[in-house]
Design a protein around this motif. Structure first.
Motif, PDB file in Angstrom:
ATOM      1  N   VAL A   1       0.848  -1.197   0.000  1.00  0.00           N
ATOM      2  CA  VAL A   1       0.000   0.000   0.000  1.00  0.00           C
ATOM      3  C   VAL A   1       0.885   1.249   0.000  1.00  0.00           C
ATOM      4  CG1 VAL A   1      -1.798  -1.235   1.277  1.00  0.00           C
ATOM      5  CG2 VAL A   1      -0.145   0.145   2.540  1.00  0.00           C
ATOM      6  N   PRO A   2       0.350   2.416  -0.373  1.00  0.00           N
ATOM      7  CA  PRO A   2       1.206   3.606  -0.492  1.00  0.00           C
ATOM      8  C   PRO A   2       1.523   4.330   0.812  1.00  0.00           C
ATOM      9  CG  PRO A   2      -0.995   4.081  -1.317  1.00  0.00           C
ATOM     10  CD  PRO A   2      -0.963   2.611  -1.023  1.00  0.00           C
ATOM     11  N   THR A   3       0.700   4.184   1.858  1.00  0.00           N
ATOM     12  CA  THR A   3       0.899   4.990   3.065  1.00  0.00           C
ATOM     13  C   THR A   3       0.812   4.140   4.325  1.00  0.00           C
ATOM     14  OG1 THR A   3      -1.457   5.507   3.363  1.00  0.00           O
ATOM     15  CG2 THR A   3      -0.175   6.972   1.909  1.00  0.00           C
ATOM     16  N   LEU A   4       1.377   4.660   5.393  1.00  0.00           N
ATOM     17  CA  LEU A   4       1.286   3.979   6.681  1.00  0.00           C
ATOM     18  C   LEU A   4      -0.148   3.942   7.188  1.00  0.00           C
ATOM     19  CD1 LEU A   4       4.490   5.372   8.456  1.00  0.00           C
ATOM     20  CD2 LEU A   4       4.094   3.015   7.681  1.00  0.00           C
ATOM     21  N   ASP A   5      -0.933   4.970   6.862  1.00  0.00           N
ATOM     22  CA  ASP A   5      -2.338   4.956   7.262  1.00  0.00           C
ATOM     23  C   ASP A   5      -3.061   3.759   6.645  1.00  0.00           C
ATOM     24  OD1 ASP A   5      -2.911   7.457   8.876  1.00  0.00           O
ATOM     25  OD2 ASP A   5      -1.890   8.311   7.157  1.00  0.00           O
ATOM     26  N   LEU A   6      -2.747   3.484   5.384  1.00  0.00           N
ATOM     27  CA  LEU A   6      -3.374   2.324   4.740  1.00  0.00           C
ATOM     28  C   LEU A   6      -2.832   1.010   5.299  1.00  0.00           C
ATOM     29  CD1 LEU A   6      -3.827   3.344   1.003  1.00  0.00           C
ATOM     30  CD2 LEU A   6      -5.578   2.506   2.564  1.00  0.00           C
ATOM     31  N   VAL A   7      -1.575   0.993   5.712  1.00  0.00           N
ATOM     32  CA  VAL A   7      -1.046  -0.189   6.400  1.00  0.00           C
ATOM     33  C   VAL A   7      -1.905  -0.488   7.624  1.00  0.00           C
ATOM     34  CG1 VAL A   7       0.875  -1.081   7.770  1.00  0.00           C
ATOM     35  CG2 VAL A   7       1.338   0.064   5.609  1.00  0.00           C
TER      36      VAL A   7
ATOM     37  N   VAL B   1       0.482 -11.783  -3.935  1.00  0.00           N
ATOM     38  CA  VAL B   1       0.830 -10.385  -3.681  1.00  0.00           C
ATOM     39  C   VAL B   1      -0.323  -9.495  -4.135  1.00  0.00           C
ATOM     40  CG1 VAL B   1       2.075 -10.168  -5.889  1.00  0.00           C
ATOM     41  CG2 VAL B   1       2.566  -8.570  -4.032  1.00  0.00           C
ATOM     42  N   VAL B   2      -0.693  -8.555  -3.272  1.00  0.00           N
ATOM     43  CA  VAL B   2      -1.785  -7.614  -3.533  1.00  0.00           C
ATOM     44  C   VAL B   2      -1.197  -6.204  -3.577  1.00  0.00           C
ATOM     45  CG1 VAL B   2      -3.980  -6.675  -2.701  1.00  0.00           C
ATOM     46  CG2 VAL B   2      -3.416  -9.092  -2.301  1.00  0.00           C
ATOM     47  N   PHE B   3      -1.506  -5.477  -4.642  1.00  0.00           N
ATOM     48  CA  PHE B   3      -1.051  -4.093  -4.756  1.00  0.00           C
ATOM     49  C   PHE B   3      -2.271  -3.180  -4.660  1.00  0.00           C
ATOM     50  CE2 PHE B   3       2.186  -6.522  -7.038  1.00  0.00           C
ATOM     51  CZ  PHE B   3       3.348  -6.041  -6.456  1.00  0.00           C
ATOM     52  N   ASP B   4      -2.422  -2.522  -3.514  1.00  0.00           N
ATOM     53  CA  ASP B   4      -3.501  -1.551  -3.352  1.00  0.00           C
ATOM     54  C   ASP B   4      -3.073  -0.226  -3.977  1.00  0.00           C
ATOM     55  OD1 ASP B   4      -5.916  -0.516  -2.593  1.00  0.00           O
ATOM     56  OD2 ASP B   4      -5.418  -0.287  -0.471  1.00  0.00           O
ATOM     57  N   GLU B   5      -4.059   0.537  -4.479  1.00  0.00           N
ATOM     58  CA  GLU B   5      -3.743   1.773  -5.212  1.00  0.00           C
ATOM     59  C   GLU B   5      -2.664   1.464  -6.263  1.00  0.00           C
ATOM     60  OE1 GLU B   5      -5.731   4.061  -4.671  1.00  0.00           O
ATOM     61  OE2 GLU B   5      -6.391   3.970  -2.602  1.00  0.00           O
ATOM     62  N   VAL B   6      -2.984   0.465  -7.096  1.00  0.00           N
ATOM     63  CA  VAL B   6      -1.976  -0.125  -7.981  1.00  0.00           C
ATOM     64  C   VAL B   6      -1.457   0.840  -9.044  1.00  0.00           C
ATOM     65  CG1 VAL B   6      -3.570  -1.048  -9.726  1.00  0.00           C
ATOM     66  CG2 VAL B   6      -1.442  -2.275  -9.213  1.00  0.00           C
ATOM     67  N   HIS B   7      -2.122   1.997  -9.221  1.00  0.00           N
ATOM     68  CA  HIS B   7      -1.606   2.973 -10.182  1.00  0.00           C
ATOM     69  C   HIS B   7      -0.220   3.480  -9.790  1.00  0.00           C
ATOM     70  CE1 HIS B   7      -4.365   4.899  -7.247  1.00  0.00           C
ATOM     71  NE2 HIS B   7      -3.375   5.751  -7.120  1.00  0.00           N
ATOM     72  N   HIS B   8       0.182   3.266  -8.528  1.00  0.00           N
ATOM     73  CA  HIS B   8       1.547   3.631  -8.118  1.00  0.00           C
ATOM     74  C   HIS B   8       2.580   2.654  -8.682  1.00  0.00           C
ATOM     75  CE1 HIS B   8       0.494   6.752  -5.144  1.00  0.00           C
ATOM     76  NE2 HIS B   8      -0.523   5.977  -4.831  1.00  0.00           N
ATOM     77  N   LEU B   9       2.188   1.426  -8.911  1.00  0.00           N
ATOM     78  CA  LEU B   9       3.151   0.369  -9.229  1.00  0.00           C
ATOM     79  C   LEU B   9       3.962   0.601 -10.502  1.00  0.00           C
ATOM     80  CD1 LEU B   9       4.257  -2.432  -8.401  1.00  0.00           C
ATOM     81  CD2 LEU B   9       2.461  -3.443  -9.822  1.00  0.00           C
ATOM     82  N   PRO B  10       3.374   1.117 -11.599  1.00  0.00           N
ATOM     83  CA  PRO B  10       4.157   1.208 -12.840  1.00  0.00           C
ATOM     84  C   PRO B  10       5.221   2.297 -12.864  1.00  0.00           C
ATOM     85  CG  PRO B  10       1.784   1.143 -13.289  1.00  0.00           C
ATOM     86  CD  PRO B  10       1.954   1.424 -11.837  1.00  0.00           C
ATOM     87  N   SER B  11       5.424   3.012 -11.775  1.00  0.00           N
ATOM     88  CA  SER B  11       6.508   3.998 -11.774  1.00  0.00           C
ATOM     89  C   SER B  11       7.832   3.268 -11.987  1.00  0.00           C
ATOM     90  CB  SER B  11       6.542   4.767 -10.450  1.00  0.00           C
ATOM     91  OG  SER B  11       6.931   3.914  -9.391  1.00  0.00           O
ATOM     92  N   GLU B  12       8.830   3.991 -12.470  1.00  0.00           N
ATOM     93  CA  GLU B  12      10.093   3.348 -12.843  1.00  0.00           C
ATOM     94  C   GLU B  12      10.742   2.613 -11.672  1.00  0.00           C
ATOM     95  OE1 GLU B  12      12.838   5.706 -14.994  1.00  0.00           O
ATOM     96  OE2 GLU B  12      11.343   6.506 -16.372  1.00  0.00           O
ATOM     97  N   GLY B  13      10.535   3.099 -10.461  1.00  0.00           N
ATOM     98  CA  GLY B  13      11.113   2.425  -9.302  1.00  0.00           C
ATOM     99  C   GLY B  13      10.246   1.287  -8.795  1.00  0.00           C
TER     100      GLY B  13
END
Length: 435
Positions: free
Chosen positions: A109-115, A164-176
């Motif tokens: 997930v992208p944030t600690l709040d979502l964790v 593996v689950v990617f929440d807010e998956v639009h973050h995933l395709p970034s180069e990193g």
């Protein structure tokens, strides 16, 4: 994955360092399928799974009909991305997938709040849930991590989990971040998001990394039954004479530079050219600075505050969230209208207290910059007022989603934009996602 011998297998390439052929982890499932279908004998020593006794996961979660459709669509291949509106219960679909697979699962997930939110909701399983973040490094059969922590340790975590689950998956395709998906060998892959497309086009990488889009349902299809009915209204206001003069003065500086350099503004990529030139071209730097000043004048017009006053008076019995782009305007609004403010500077305990008071009805409204757009469990509201924002359709849909919880009241989203400015184009661009 490492390959010995002369067998030719798709996705493997020679690696000079190890003197062997190697393939990225995310190719694991395709490679195994190829070997089995080809009748080639092999030993699978890829995984070193987190200790995972028979979980026997079970919960009392009942999914809505569209959630069942989404889950069944994903299970047809056990790969893919589910695209559902904010507030439609994507987390519960992810948890139900974990329950049915009943295997070691890693959630990003992208944030600690979502964790914290995922860990709290995973308590339904009555098993210990691990956290792999900057705060803790506990690996359990179900573990929740941030994108940053997963990226930093993907090389050593990639063979520890089957799912593996990617929440807010639009973050995933970034180069990193894409390397997380590449290094994980997990054969079962799920992406969750309200907005699949990225402005840079990199969402196309999700087809290779996760299997692409396997289910999508739009806001209008859920409005009325599962989400609030809603309407959207754009309100145009005029700049004051003094604001208009300053706006035109700054816009003219930018236009003059474009004419001088023969740069045509046809999209974000053209503006990036000017920004890149500003590093060693003083005139380009002045042009970029003037453009930003003009945008800020349009976004922060005093006429917007007058219109906001009218709307707050009209909706004094409703639950209101005011969205802006700039923190400076957040604090002006907070001071003038006595609304609690949340920005990235608001510490976690204060933010939690504000949201709890909003949830309990002690506060009828609040104002925030982009910090509420993603990653926070925001209490029900039925009125949203956008005073400024980017042209991102993702940001727009997330803000709309904040007021579409099934509270029973019809939701209304207002956009207040400055007439005769570039903000009108920005507004039209972000609204195209729901129009």
């Amino acid at each position: 994955m490492v390959l010995d011998g002369e067998v030719s297998v798709p996705h493997f390439q020679w690696d000079e360092r190890s003197g062997r052929k190697r393939a990225l982890g995310f190719r694991y499932r395709d490679v195994v399928d190829y070997l089995r279908n080809s009748g080639i004998d092999f030993r699978d020593r890829v995984f070193d799974l987190v200790a995972c006794p028979d979980l026997s996961l079970d919960s009392d979660m009942d999914l809505r009909s569209y959630q069942v459709e989404a889950l069944e669509s994903w299970f047809s291949n056990r790969r893919g991305v589910l695209v559902l509106p904010t507030g439609s219960g994507k987390t519960f679909i992810g948890l139900k997938a974990i329950e049915r697979l009943n295997t070691s699962s890693f959630i990003v997930v992208p944030t600690l709040d979502l964790v914290d939110q995922w860990i709290s909701k995973a308590d339904k399983f009555n098993v210990e849930v691990g956290e792999f973040t900057g705060r803790k490094k506990d690996l359990c059969p179900i573990t929740v991590s941030t994108y940053d922590s997963a990226y930093n340790s993907a090389g050593r975590l990639g063979n520890r989990f089957k799912f593996v689950v990617f929440d807010e998956v639009h973050h995933l395709p970034s180069e990193g971040y894409q390397h997380i998906a590449e290094f994980f060998a997990s054969p079962y892959r799920l992406g969750l998001t309200a907005t699949y497309e990225r402005e840079d086009g990199r969402h196309e990488k999700l087809t290779e990394l996760l299997g692409g889009k396997s289910y999508e349902i739009e806001t209008d299809e859920l409005a009325g039954d599962y989400l609030s009915k809603y309407s959207i209204e754009r309100i145009k206001v005029d700049l004051t004479p003094e604001e208009k003069d300053r706006y035109e003065e700054n816009v003219e500086v930018f236009r003059d530079y474009l004419k001088k350099t023969n740069i045509r503004m046809r999209g974000a990529s053209d503006f990036k050219k000017v920004v890149m030139r500003s590093g060693n071209d003083p005139e380009a730097w002045k042009a970029v600075r003037s453009r930003n000043k003009a945008r800020k004048i349009a976004y922060n017009s005093s006429s917007k505050l007058d219109e906001l006053s009218n709307l707050l008076g009209r909706h004094k019995d409703d639950r209101v969230i005011v969205f802006t782009r700039y923190n400076e305007l957040v604090y002006r609004i907070s001071k003038r209208f006595l609304l609690p403010a949340i920005t990235h500077k608001t510490n976690k305990s204060e933010r939690k207290e504000i949201l709890n008071r909003f949830r309990d009805g002690e506060y009828s409204g609040l104002v925030s910059s982009q910090v509420l757009d993603e990653g926070l469990d925001v209490p029900d509201a039925n009125i949203g007022i956008i005073l400024s924002g980017t042209g991102s359709s993702r940001e727009y849909l997330q803000r709309l989603g904040r007021i579409l919880r099934p509270s029973g009241k019809k939701a209304r989203l207002y956009e207040i934009v400055s007439s005769g400015t570039g903000e009108l184009r920005t507004s039209s661009r972000r609204r195209s996602s729901v129009n």
